[in-house]
Design a protein around this motif. Structure first.
Motif, PDB file in Angstrom:
ATOM      1  N   ASN A  23      16.251  42.202  -6.295  1.00  0.00           N
ATOM      2  CA  ASN A  23      16.982  42.957  -5.276  1.00  0.00           C
ATOM      3  C   ASN A  23      17.538  41.939  -4.279  1.00  0.00           C
ATOM      4  O   ASN A  23      16.868  41.539  -3.336  1.00  0.00           O
ATOM      5  CB  ASN A  23      16.052  43.955  -4.572  1.00  0.00           C
ATOM      6  N   GLY A  24      18.774  41.522  -4.524  1.00  0.00           N
ATOM      7  CA  GLY A  24      19.396  40.528  -3.659  1.00  0.00           C
ATOM      8  C   GLY A  24      19.451  41.004  -2.220  1.00  0.00           C
ATOM      9  O   GLY A  24      19.733  42.170  -1.957  1.00  0.00           O
ATOM     10  N   THR A  70      18.267  33.487  -7.540  1.00  0.00           N
ATOM     11  CA  THR A  70      19.448  34.095  -8.148  1.00  0.00           C
ATOM     12  C   THR A  70      20.323  34.656  -7.042  1.00  0.00           C
ATOM     13  O   THR A  70      19.825  35.325  -6.136  1.00  0.00           O
ATOM     14  CB  THR A  70      19.029  35.216  -9.122  1.00  0.00           C
ATOM     15  N   TYR A  71      21.618  34.399  -7.130  1.00  0.00           N
ATOM     16  CA  TYR A  71      22.619  34.881  -6.171  1.00  0.00           C
ATOM     17  C   TYR A  71      23.525  35.851  -6.905  1.00  0.00           C
ATOM     18  O   TYR A  71      24.497  35.429  -7.541  1.00  0.00           O
ATOM     19  CB  TYR A  71      23.412  33.701  -5.592  1.00  0.00           C
ATOM     20  N   PRO A  72      23.225  37.157  -6.868  1.00  0.00           N
ATOM     21  CA  PRO A  72      23.920  38.113  -7.734  1.00  0.00           C
ATOM     22  C   PRO A  72      25.405  38.294  -7.453  1.00  0.00           C
ATOM     23  O   PRO A  72      26.129  38.742  -8.343  1.00  0.00           O
ATOM     24  CB  PRO A  72      23.157  39.425  -7.506  1.00  0.00           C
ATOM     25  N   VAL A 107      23.095  29.523  -8.939  1.00  0.00           N
ATOM     26  CA  VAL A 107      21.660  29.604  -9.191  1.00  0.00           C
ATOM     27  C   VAL A 107      21.045  28.360  -8.552  1.00  0.00           C
ATOM     28  O   VAL A 107      21.632  27.278  -8.623  1.00  0.00           O
ATOM     29  CB  VAL A 107      21.341  29.624 -10.706  1.00  0.00           C
ATOM     30  N   ALA A 108      19.883  28.504  -7.928  1.00  0.00           N
ATOM     31  CA  ALA A 108      19.178  27.359  -7.341  1.00  0.00           C
ATOM     32  C   ALA A 108      17.810  27.238  -8.006  1.00  0.00           C
ATOM     33  O   ALA A 108      17.105  28.235  -8.178  1.00  0.00           O
ATOM     34  CB  ALA A 108      19.017  27.546  -5.836  1.00  0.00           C
ATOM     35  N   ARG A 157      23.577  36.514  -0.475  1.00  0.00           N
ATOM     36  CA  ARG A 157      22.638  37.521  -0.987  1.00  0.00           C
ATOM     37  C   ARG A 157      21.911  36.913  -2.182  1.00  0.00           C
ATOM     38  O   ARG A 157      22.538  36.364  -3.093  1.00  0.00           O
ATOM     39  CB  ARG A 157      23.400  38.796  -1.360  1.00  0.00           C
ATOM     40  N   HIS A 158      20.565  37.002  -2.172  1.00  0.00           N
ATOM     41  CA  HIS A 158      19.748  36.306  -3.162  1.00  0.00           C
ATOM     42  C   HIS A 158      18.400  36.978  -3.349  1.00  0.00           C
ATOM     43  O   HIS A 158      18.010  37.831  -2.572  1.00  0.00           O
ATOM     44  CB  HIS A 158      19.517  34.861  -2.700  1.00  0.00           C
ATOM     45  N   TRP A 159      17.682  36.536  -4.391  1.00  0.00           N
ATOM     46  CA  TRP A 159      16.275  36.897  -4.579  1.00  0.00           C
ATOM     47  C   TRP A 159      15.566  35.739  -5.278  1.00  0.00           C
ATOM     48  O   TRP A 159      16.182  34.942  -5.955  1.00  0.00           O
ATOM     49  CB  TRP A 159      16.116  38.214  -5.331  1.00  0.00           C
TER      50      TRP A 159
END
Length: 151
Positions: A99-100, A126-128, A133-134, A57-59
């Motif tokens: 919003n992941g 961002t991977y909540p 973090v990428a 899950r990411h954004w």
């Protein structure tokens, strides 16, 4: 230019740090945009085996994403919860909206979707739900822990 997806190479695996790779082990991508020579945005035809996810899950800070379900049934997981997507359903994820999201195949059959996203440089992901973090760089994606320590 006509592109037959059957003639596009399957891409397996992930560039995630080793501990996160099992989440996407059943994901196979065909990079249709690359096959067409596109540079400003990517288009992938993605197949998810039962039990596999599209990603953690990411954004994205800078890159927009869009998905369109081609076959099967996929569960979209976001901050709002879970929604079942069926053939023809689609969703977009605007850059900078915290919003992941990810897709999970919880059905007993494979599912396929189109994944479309721009290639804006210097993106940060961002991977909540994970200590990850990428950061996109000219050398590729750099993965760090939330405290900045490299993987």
């Amino acid at each position: 230019m006509i592109i037959n997806p059957e003639n596009v190479t399957n891409c397996y695996g992930s560039n995630y740090p080793e501990e996160f790779k099992p989440v996407v082990a059943g994901r196979v991508k065909k990079r249709l945009g690359n096959a067409a020579g596109l540079e400003n945005f990517g288009v992938n035809l993605v197949e998810l085996a039962p039990g596999s996810a599209s990603a953690l899950r990411h954004w994205h800070d800078k890159q927009d994403e869009f998905i369109y379900v081609v076959s099967g049934e996929i569960t979209l997981l976001t901050d709002a919860g879970e929604e079942i997507f069926k053939v023809g359903d689609c969703a977009g994820f605007a850059a900078g909206v915290a919003n992941g999201h990810c897709l999970i195949n919880r059905s007993g059959e494979k599912a396929t979707y189109l994944e479309i996203g721009d290639r804006t440089s210097s993106d940060r992901v961002t991977y909540p739900d994970d200590d990850l973090v990428a950061q996109n760089s000219p050398e590729g994606w750099i993965f760090t822990h939330n405290d900045g320590k490299l993987y």
